[in-house]
Design a protein around this motif. Structure first.
Motif, PDB file in Angstrom:
ATOM      1  N   LEU A  20       0.812  -1.585  -0.136  1.00 51.22           N
ATOM      2  CA  LEU A  20      -0.160  -0.186  -0.020  1.00 51.22           C
ATOM      3  C   LEU A  20       1.055   1.334  -0.252  1.00 51.22           C
ATOM      4  CD1 LEU A  20      -2.753   1.410   0.128  1.00 51.22           C
ATOM      5  CD2 LEU A  20      -3.074   1.233   2.256  1.00 51.22           C
ATOM      6  N   TYR A  21       2.084   1.499   1.012  1.00 47.58           N
ATOM      7  CA  TYR A  21       3.207   2.334   0.676  1.00 47.58           C
ATOM      8  C   TYR A  21       3.161   2.629  -0.939  1.00 47.58           C
ATOM      9  CZ  TYR A  21       7.313   5.245   1.736  1.00 47.58           C
ATOM     10  OH  TYR A  21       7.950   5.993   1.051  1.00 47.58           O
ATOM     11  N   LYS A  22       4.054   1.512  -0.993  1.00 49.16           N
ATOM     12  CA  LYS A  22       4.023   1.742  -2.391  1.00 49.16           C
ATOM     13  C   LYS A  22       3.797   2.090  -2.860  1.00 49.16           C
ATOM     14  CE  LYS A  22       5.709  -2.534  -2.963  1.00 49.16           C
ATOM     15  NZ  LYS A  22       7.147  -3.623  -3.890  1.00 49.16           N
ATOM     16  N   SER A  23       1.991   1.750  -3.416  1.00 48.32           N
ATOM     17  CA  SER A  23       1.371   2.030  -3.968  1.00 48.32           C
ATOM     18  C   SER A  23       0.626   3.944  -3.916  1.00 48.32           C
ATOM     19  CB  SER A  23      -0.285   1.054  -4.038  1.00 48.32           C
ATOM     20  OG  SER A  23      -0.972   2.223  -4.707  1.00 48.32           O
ATOM     21  N   LEU A  24       0.571   3.982  -1.952  1.00 46.23           N
ATOM     22  CA  LEU A  24       0.507   5.696  -2.359  1.00 46.23           C
ATOM     23  C   LEU A  24       1.124   6.225  -2.453  1.00 46.23           C
ATOM     24  CD1 LEU A  24      -1.311   5.084   1.355  1.00 46.23           C
ATOM     25  CD2 LEU A  24      -2.386   5.834  -0.711  1.00 46.23           C
ATOM     26  N   SER A  25       2.876   5.891  -2.634  1.00 50.39           N
ATOM     27  CA  SER A  25       4.045   7.413  -3.095  1.00 50.39           C
ATOM     28  C   SER A  25       3.981   6.968  -3.645  1.00 50.39           C
ATOM     29  CB  SER A  25       4.924   6.186  -2.450  1.00 50.39           C
ATOM     30  OG  SER A  25       5.395   5.104  -2.429  1.00 50.39           O
ATOM     31  N   SER A  26       4.188   6.354  -5.026  1.00 48.16           N
ATOM     32  CA  SER A  26       3.884   6.381  -6.379  1.00 48.16           C
ATOM     33  C   SER A  26       3.045   6.688  -7.469  1.00 48.16           C
ATOM     34  CB  SER A  26       4.671   4.448  -7.097  1.00 48.16           C
ATOM     35  OG  SER A  26       4.177   4.005  -7.324  1.00 48.16           O
ATOM     36  N   GLU A  27       1.805   5.886  -6.959  1.00 48.89           N
ATOM     37  CA  GLU A  27       0.967   6.401  -7.890  1.00 48.89           C
ATOM     38  C   GLU A  27       0.063   8.023  -7.048  1.00 48.89           C
ATOM     39  OE1 GLU A  27      -1.869   3.184  -8.180  1.00 48.89           O
ATOM     40  OE2 GLU A  27       0.025   1.911  -8.811  1.00 48.89           O
ATOM     41  N   LYS A  28      -0.269   8.361  -6.287  1.00 52.64           N
ATOM     42  CA  LYS A  28      -1.116   9.720  -5.279  1.00 52.64           C
ATOM     43  C   LYS A  28      -0.269  10.615  -4.768  1.00 52.64           C
ATOM     44  CE  LYS A  28      -5.196   6.735  -4.747  1.00 52.64           C
ATOM     45  NZ  LYS A  28      -6.835   6.687  -4.024  1.00 52.64           N
ATOM     46  N   LYS A  29       1.341   9.833  -4.497  1.00 45.48           N
ATOM     47  CA  LYS A  29       2.340  10.994  -4.290  1.00 45.48           C
ATOM     48  C   LYS A  29       1.629  10.937  -2.830  1.00 45.48           C
ATOM     49  CE  LYS A  29       4.441  11.172  -8.460  1.00 45.48           C
ATOM     50  NZ  LYS A  29       4.965   9.866  -8.419  1.00 45.48           N
ATOM     51  N   TRP A  77      -3.746   5.761  11.387  1.00 40.09           N
ATOM     52  CA  TRP A  77      -3.461   6.200  10.171  1.00 40.09           C
ATOM     53  C   TRP A  77      -4.363   5.889   8.649  1.00 40.09           C
ATOM     54  CZ3 TRP A  77      -1.680  10.076  10.571  1.00 40.09           C
ATOM     55  CH2 TRP A  77      -0.263  10.593  11.367  1.00 40.09           C
ATOM     56  N   LEU A  78      -4.887   4.624   8.941  1.00 38.24           N
ATOM     57  CA  LEU A  78      -5.818   4.042   7.591  1.00 38.24           C
ATOM     58  C   LEU A  78      -7.018   4.977   7.888  1.00 38.24           C
ATOM     59  CD1 LEU A  78      -5.505   0.053   8.741  1.00 38.24           C
ATOM     60  CD2 LEU A  78      -5.062   1.076   6.026  1.00 38.24           C
ATOM     61  N   ASP A  79      -7.767   5.337   9.229  1.00 36.13           N
ATOM     62  CA  ASP A  79      -8.455   5.831   8.976  1.00 36.13           C
ATOM     63  C   ASP A  79      -8.898   7.457   8.749  1.00 36.13           C
ATOM     64  OD1 ASP A  79     -10.231   4.476  10.743  1.00 36.13           O
ATOM     65  OD2 ASP A  79      -9.488   5.111  12.337  1.00 36.13           O
ATOM     66  N   LEU A  80      -6.898   8.094   8.668  1.00 38.88           N
ATOM     67  CA  LEU A  80      -7.590   8.831   7.815  1.00 38.88           C
ATOM     68  C   LEU A  80      -6.620   9.130   6.448  1.00 38.88           C
ATOM     69  CD1 LEU A  80      -7.037  12.198   9.112  1.00 38.88           C
ATOM     70  CD2 LEU A  80      -4.416  11.708   9.222  1.00 38.88           C
ATOM     71  N   LEU A  81      -6.226   8.204   6.049  1.00 39.87           N
ATOM     72  CA  LEU A  81      -6.389   7.812   4.781  1.00 39.87           C
ATOM     73  C   LEU A  81      -7.451   8.175   3.821  1.00 39.87           C
ATOM     74  CD1 LEU A  81      -2.717   6.473   4.641  1.00 39.87           C
ATOM     75  CD2 LEU A  81      -2.726   8.561   3.317  1.00 39.87           C
ATOM     76  N   ASN A  82      -8.340   7.040   4.660  1.00 38.52           N
ATOM     77  CA  ASN A  82      -9.554   7.260   3.874  1.00 38.52           C
ATOM     78  C   ASN A  82     -10.208   8.436   4.190  1.00 38.52           C
ATOM     79  OD1 ASN A  82     -12.311   5.108   2.765  1.00 38.52           O
ATOM     80  ND2 ASN A  82     -12.872   5.615   5.428  1.00 38.52           N
ATOM     81  N   ALA A  83      -9.900   9.167   5.128  1.00 44.26           N
ATOM     82  CA  ALA A  83     -11.006  10.153   5.398  1.00 44.26           C
ATOM     83  C   ALA A  83     -10.811  11.257   4.406  1.00 44.26           C
ATOM     84  CB  ALA A  83     -11.311  10.550   6.627  1.00 44.26           C
ATOM     85  N   SER A  84      -9.782  11.722   4.148  1.00 47.26           N
ATOM     86  CA  SER A  84      -8.953  12.002   3.145  1.00 47.26           C
ATOM     87  C   SER A  84      -8.609  11.705   1.420  1.00 47.26           C
ATOM     88  CB  SER A  84      -7.111  12.433   3.589  1.00 47.26           C
ATOM     89  OG  SER A  84      -6.457  11.292   3.947  1.00 47.26           O
ATOM     90  N   ASP A  85      -9.937  10.766   1.790  1.00 50.76           N
ATOM     91  CA  ASP A  85      -9.570  10.615   0.138  1.00 50.76           C
ATOM     92  C   ASP A  85      -8.557   9.944  -0.483  1.00 50.76           C
ATOM     93  OD1 ASP A  85     -12.768  10.564   0.169  1.00 50.76           O
ATOM     94  OD2 ASP A  85     -12.174  12.837  -0.366  1.00 50.76           O
ATOM     95  N   TYR A  86      -7.562   8.851  -0.172  1.00 50.22           N
ATOM     96  CA  TYR A  86      -6.388   8.410  -0.640  1.00 50.22           C
ATOM     97  C   TYR A  86      -6.397   7.016  -0.631  1.00 50.22           C
ATOM     98  CZ  TYR A  86      -3.619  12.587  -0.447  1.00 50.22           C
ATOM     99  OH  TYR A  86      -3.046  14.139  -0.615  1.00 50.22           O
ATOM    100  N   LEU A  87      -7.268   6.047   0.063  1.00 54.58           N
ATOM    101  CA  LEU A  87      -8.024   4.539  -0.043  1.00 54.58           C
ATOM    102  C   LEU A  87      -9.529   4.425  -0.624  1.00 54.58           C
ATOM    103  CD1 LEU A  87      -7.053   3.953   3.364  1.00 54.58           C
ATOM    104  CD2 LEU A  87      -5.349   3.347   1.386  1.00 54.58           C
ATOM    105  N   GLU A  88      -9.290   4.007  -1.107  1.00 53.69           N
ATOM    106  CA  GLU A  88     -11.461   3.160  -2.170  1.00 53.69           C
ATOM    107  C   GLU A  88     -11.918   2.494  -1.098  1.00 53.69           C
ATOM    108  OE1 GLU A  88     -10.287   0.608  -5.542  1.00 53.69           O
ATOM    109  OE2 GLU A  88      -8.955   2.198  -6.680  1.00 53.69           O
ATOM    110  N   GLU A  89     -12.878   2.639  -0.584  1.00 48.74           N
ATOM    111  CA  GLU A  89     -13.448   1.772  -0.082  1.00 48.74           C
ATOM    112  C   GLU A  89     -13.032   0.655   0.403  1.00 48.74           C
ATOM    113  OE1 GLU A  89     -16.007   2.119   3.208  1.00 48.74           O
ATOM    114  OE2 GLU A  89     -15.365   4.139   2.726  1.00 48.74           O
ATOM    115  N   GLY A  90     -13.647  -0.510  -0.688  1.00 44.65           N
ATOM    116  CA  GLY A  90     -13.136  -1.547  -0.530  1.00 44.65           C
ATOM    117  C   GLY A  90     -11.776  -1.421   0.107  1.00 44.65           C
ATOM    118  N   GLN A  91     -10.857  -0.806  -0.736  1.00 45.49           N
ATOM    119  CA  GLN A  91      -8.885  -1.334   0.157  1.00 45.49           C
ATOM    120  C   GLN A  91      -8.716  -0.888   1.754  1.00 45.49           C
ATOM    121  OE1 GLN A  91      -6.496   1.613  -1.403  1.00 45.49           O
ATOM    122  NE2 GLN A  91      -5.203   0.354  -1.557  1.00 45.49           N
ATOM    123  N   PHE A  92      -9.639   0.100   2.148  1.00 49.20           N
ATOM    124  CA  PHE A  92      -9.921   0.442   2.912  1.00 49.20           C
ATOM    125  C   PHE A  92     -10.752  -0.125   4.338  1.00 49.20           C
ATOM    126  CE2 PHE A  92     -12.750   2.920   6.561  1.00 49.20           C
ATOM    127  CZ  PHE A  92     -11.677   2.830   7.429  1.00 49.20           C
TER     128      PHE A  92
END
Length: 116
Positions: A20-29, A77-92
């Motif tokens: 997930l870290y690799k995805s968030l840092s490379s795709e969503k910056k 951190w998962l809750d915060l990433l979700n609340a700030s729209d960095y995670l898709e609902e299914g992923q969260f």
């Protein structure tokens, strides 16, 4: 020999967090929250491994208690990433289910260890 469920679950969770870290840092910056998630999410399993070779029962409980704190922080951190729209609902929801199960396992192990 009986399988160590918390050891297995925390390791597999760590692998998912790394991916997930690799995805968030490379795709969503996204670097700040994802880095915090990486640190706390992988610390859970590392502390479980440390507890395997604890010097005493008190040391075992202490290491797992720190792992529990890291799991709680990871959920934040998962809750915060979700609340700030960095995670898709299914992923969260998948990560949320995993961390809730790990939290429950840790609480049960610590509680049982304290009673013995």
């Amino acid at each position: 020999m009986k399988e160590n469920i918390i050891k297995t679950r925390s390791f597999l969770f760590s692998v998912k967090v790394v991916n997930l870290y690799k995805s968030l840092s490379s795709e969503k910056k996204e670097f700040v929250m994802s880095r915090q998630l990486l640190r706390s999410g992988t610390a859970i399993g590392a502390l479980v491994r440390e507890a395997e070779h604890a010097e005493s029962k008190a040391d075992f409980i202490h290491k797992l208690s720190i792992s529990l704190k890291e799991a709680n922080e990871t959920e934040y951190w998962l809750d915060l990433l979700n609340a700030s729209d960095y995670l898709e609902e299914g992923q969260f929801q998948e990560f949320k289910k995993d961390i809730k199960e790990i939290l429950s396992l840790l609480v049960a192990i610590i509680k049982t260890s304290k009673q013995k």
